[in-house]
Design a protein around this motif. Structure first.
Motif, PDB file in Angstrom:
ATOM      1  N   GLY A 144       0.793  -1.227   0.000  1.00  0.00           N
ATOM      2  CA  GLY A 144       0.000   0.000   0.000  1.00  0.00           C
ATOM      3  C   GLY A 144       0.822   1.273   0.000  1.00  0.00           C
ATOM      4  O   GLY A 144       0.296   2.369   0.080  1.00  0.00           O
ATOM      5  N   GLY A 145       2.126   1.171  -0.084  1.00  0.00           N
ATOM      6  CA  GLY A 145       3.005   2.343  -0.084  1.00  0.00           C
ATOM      7  C   GLY A 145       3.009   3.036  -1.433  1.00  0.00           C
ATOM      8  O   GLY A 145       2.331   2.624  -2.369  1.00  0.00           O
ATOM      9  N   PRO A 146       3.818   4.091  -1.539  1.00  0.00           N
ATOM     10  CA  PRO A 146       3.869   4.830  -2.809  1.00  0.00           C
ATOM     11  C   PRO A 146       4.554   4.020  -3.901  1.00  0.00           C
ATOM     12  O   PRO A 146       5.352   3.125  -3.630  1.00  0.00           O
ATOM     13  CB  PRO A 146       4.687   6.078  -2.459  1.00  0.00           C
ATOM     14  N   ILE A 147       4.234   4.355  -5.120  1.00  0.00           N
ATOM     15  CA  ILE A 147       4.869   3.709  -6.261  1.00  0.00           C
ATOM     16  C   ILE A 147       6.246   4.339  -6.447  1.00  0.00           C
ATOM     17  O   ILE A 147       6.380   5.565  -6.506  1.00  0.00           O
ATOM     18  CB  ILE A 147       4.031   3.888  -7.540  1.00  0.00           C
ATOM     19  N   LYS A 148       7.275   3.513  -6.523  1.00  0.00           N
ATOM     20  CA  LYS A 148       8.638   4.007  -6.709  1.00  0.00           C
ATOM     21  C   LYS A 148       9.067   3.731  -8.142  1.00  0.00           C
ATOM     22  O   LYS A 148       8.878   2.641  -8.665  1.00  0.00           O
ATOM     23  CB  LYS A 148       9.591   3.320  -5.727  1.00  0.00           C
ATOM     24  N   THR A 149       9.654   4.754  -8.757  1.00  0.00           N
ATOM     25  CA  THR A 149      10.163   4.583 -10.106  1.00  0.00           C
ATOM     26  C   THR A 149      11.676   4.757 -10.080  1.00  0.00           C
ATOM     27  O   THR A 149      12.211   5.521  -9.274  1.00  0.00           O
ATOM     28  CB  THR A 149       9.539   5.603 -11.076  1.00  0.00           C
ATOM     29  N   GLU A 150      12.342   4.078 -10.951  1.00  0.00           N
ATOM     30  CA  GLU A 150      13.795   4.135 -11.002  1.00  0.00           C
ATOM     31  C   GLU A 150      14.216   4.165 -12.460  1.00  0.00           C
ATOM     32  O   GLU A 150      13.719   3.391 -13.267  1.00  0.00           O
ATOM     33  CB  GLU A 150      14.363   2.898 -10.309  1.00  0.00           C
ATOM     34  N   SER A 151      15.103   5.101 -12.787  1.00  0.00           N
ATOM     35  CA  SER A 151      15.591   5.212 -14.165  1.00  0.00           C
ATOM     36  C   SER A 151      17.100   5.037 -14.169  1.00  0.00           C
ATOM     37  O   SER A 151      17.809   5.590 -13.320  1.00  0.00           O
ATOM     38  CB  SER A 151      15.254   6.586 -14.746  1.00  0.00           C
ATOM     39  N   THR A 152      17.606   4.307 -15.105  1.00  0.00           N
ATOM     40  CA  THR A 152      19.055   4.161 -15.284  1.00  0.00           C
ATOM     41  C   THR A 152      19.403   4.537 -16.711  1.00  0.00           C
ATOM     42  O   THR A 152      18.660   4.222 -17.649  1.00  0.00           O
ATOM     43  CB  THR A 152      19.517   2.719 -15.002  1.00  0.00           C
ATOM     44  N   ILE A 153      20.508   5.232 -16.838  1.00  0.00           N
ATOM     45  CA  ILE A 153      20.955   5.662 -18.158  1.00  0.00           C
ATOM     46  C   ILE A 153      22.360   5.101 -18.376  1.00  0.00           C
ATOM     47  O   ILE A 153      23.238   5.241 -17.529  1.00  0.00           O
ATOM     48  CB  ILE A 153      21.003   7.201 -18.247  1.00  0.00           C
ATOM     49  N   SER A 154      22.557   4.511 -19.506  1.00  0.00           N
ATOM     50  CA  SER A 154      23.883   4.005 -19.862  1.00  0.00           C
ATOM     51  C   SER A 154      24.639   5.118 -20.577  1.00  0.00           C
ATOM     52  O   SER A 154      24.186   5.644 -21.590  1.00  0.00           O
ATOM     53  CB  SER A 154      23.745   2.785 -20.765  1.00  0.00           C
ATOM     54  N   LEU A 155      25.790   5.495 -20.028  1.00  0.00           N
ATOM     55  CA  LEU A 155      26.581   6.583 -20.613  1.00  0.00           C
ATOM     56  C   LEU A 155      27.772   6.085 -21.414  1.00  0.00           C
ATOM     57  O   LEU A 155      28.603   6.878 -21.859  1.00  0.00           O
ATOM     58  CB  LEU A 155      27.060   7.520 -19.497  1.00  0.00           C
ATOM     59  N   GLU A 161      30.805  15.506 -25.228  1.00  0.00           N
ATOM     60  CA  GLU A 161      30.206  16.790 -24.842  1.00  0.00           C
ATOM     61  C   GLU A 161      29.116  16.583 -23.785  1.00  0.00           C
ATOM     62  O   GLU A 161      28.994  17.350 -22.839  1.00  0.00           O
ATOM     63  CB  GLU A 161      29.601  17.505 -26.067  1.00  0.00           C
ATOM     64  N   VAL A 162      28.312  15.530 -23.948  1.00  0.00           N
ATOM     65  CA  VAL A 162      27.241  15.230 -22.989  1.00  0.00           C
ATOM     66  C   VAL A 162      27.859  14.840 -21.650  1.00  0.00           C
ATOM     67  O   VAL A 162      27.403  15.276 -20.589  1.00  0.00           O
ATOM     68  CB  VAL A 162      26.307  14.108 -23.528  1.00  0.00           C
ATOM     69  N   LEU A 163      28.909  14.058 -21.655  1.00  0.00           N
ATOM     70  CA  LEU A 163      29.557  13.648 -20.415  1.00  0.00           C
ATOM     71  C   LEU A 163      30.155  14.856 -19.683  1.00  0.00           C
ATOM     72  O   LEU A 163      30.040  14.959 -18.459  1.00  0.00           O
ATOM     73  CB  LEU A 163      30.650  12.614 -20.700  1.00  0.00           C
ATOM     74  N   LYS A 164      30.778  15.792 -20.414  1.00  0.00           N
ATOM     75  CA  LYS A 164      31.332  16.996 -19.790  1.00  0.00           C
ATOM     76  C   LYS A 164      30.220  17.847 -19.174  1.00  0.00           C
ATOM     77  O   LYS A 164      30.358  18.376 -18.077  1.00  0.00           O
ATOM     78  CB  LYS A 164      32.125  17.813 -20.816  1.00  0.00           C
ATOM     79  N   TYR A 165      29.102  17.965 -19.897  1.00  0.00           N
ATOM     80  CA  TYR A 165      27.980  18.752 -19.384  1.00  0.00           C
ATOM     81  C   TYR A 165      27.423  18.129 -18.109  1.00  0.00           C
ATOM     82  O   TYR A 165      27.187  18.818 -17.118  1.00  0.00           O
ATOM     83  CB  TYR A 165      26.879  18.868 -20.444  1.00  0.00           C
TER      84      TYR A 165
END
Length: 172
Positions: A144-155, A161-165
């Protein structure tokens, strides 16, 4: 309408105080309800306003009980008819033939097939927990607790440029 008052009596008395309740009204009302009369139609029969019918039900328990018993038997009849319609039924009938000037009557048994609409209505009302249209959906996490979401991004394949940012944003 009823034996209580004629239309000419109604004109004489106007719309004043309603008729006084009499004990025989309970039996009459019960029979009328068994024939399918509504409270409004009872008012027409007794030549009183529907509010008088409501008042009689409130003030005279035998009148209220007569209406309940009369309406209950009619409800049971409708329930039996709905059930028969839901499962189908057979009945004795007669077929009439006309051939070469002779009329012949032949007894037959006719069958009315089950009606899916009546079956669904029956099941929704009698077994609502299994057949109702509404379904309950839980919008919560475990216990009955809150719904937990988890996102993972592969870098690993991200441009430099994206990694430096991202590194500059984490440092802040």
């Amino acid at each position: 309408m009823s034996g209580q008052a004629s239309r000419s009596d109604e004109k004489k008395r106007g719309r004043g105080r309603p008729f006084t309740y009499r004990a025989e009204f309970a039996g009459q009302a019960k029979k009328l309800c068994e024939l399918g009369a509504t409270d409004f139609e009872l008012g027409e029969f007794f030549d009183v306003d529907i509010r008088t019918i409501y008042r009689w039900k409130h003030d005279h328990s035998e009148f209220a009980e007569a209406l309940a018993v009369g309406k209950e038997s009619l409800d049971e009849r409708v329930e039996r008819s709905l059930y028969q319609r839901a499962v189908g039924y057979s009945f004795d009938s007669e077929k009439v033939f006309h051939f070469q000037g002779l009329i012949t009557r032949a007894p037959i048994v006719e069958h009315v097939p089950p009606d899916p609409g009546a079956a669904m209505l029956w099941l929704k009302n009698r077994r609502g927990d299994k057949w109702r249209d509404k379904q309950d959906h839980a919008h919560s996490g475990p216990d009955g607790g809150p719904i937990k979401t988890e996102s993972t991004i592969s870098l690993t394949d991200a441009p430099i440029e994206v990694l430096k940012y991202l590194a500059s944003q984490v440092a802040k």
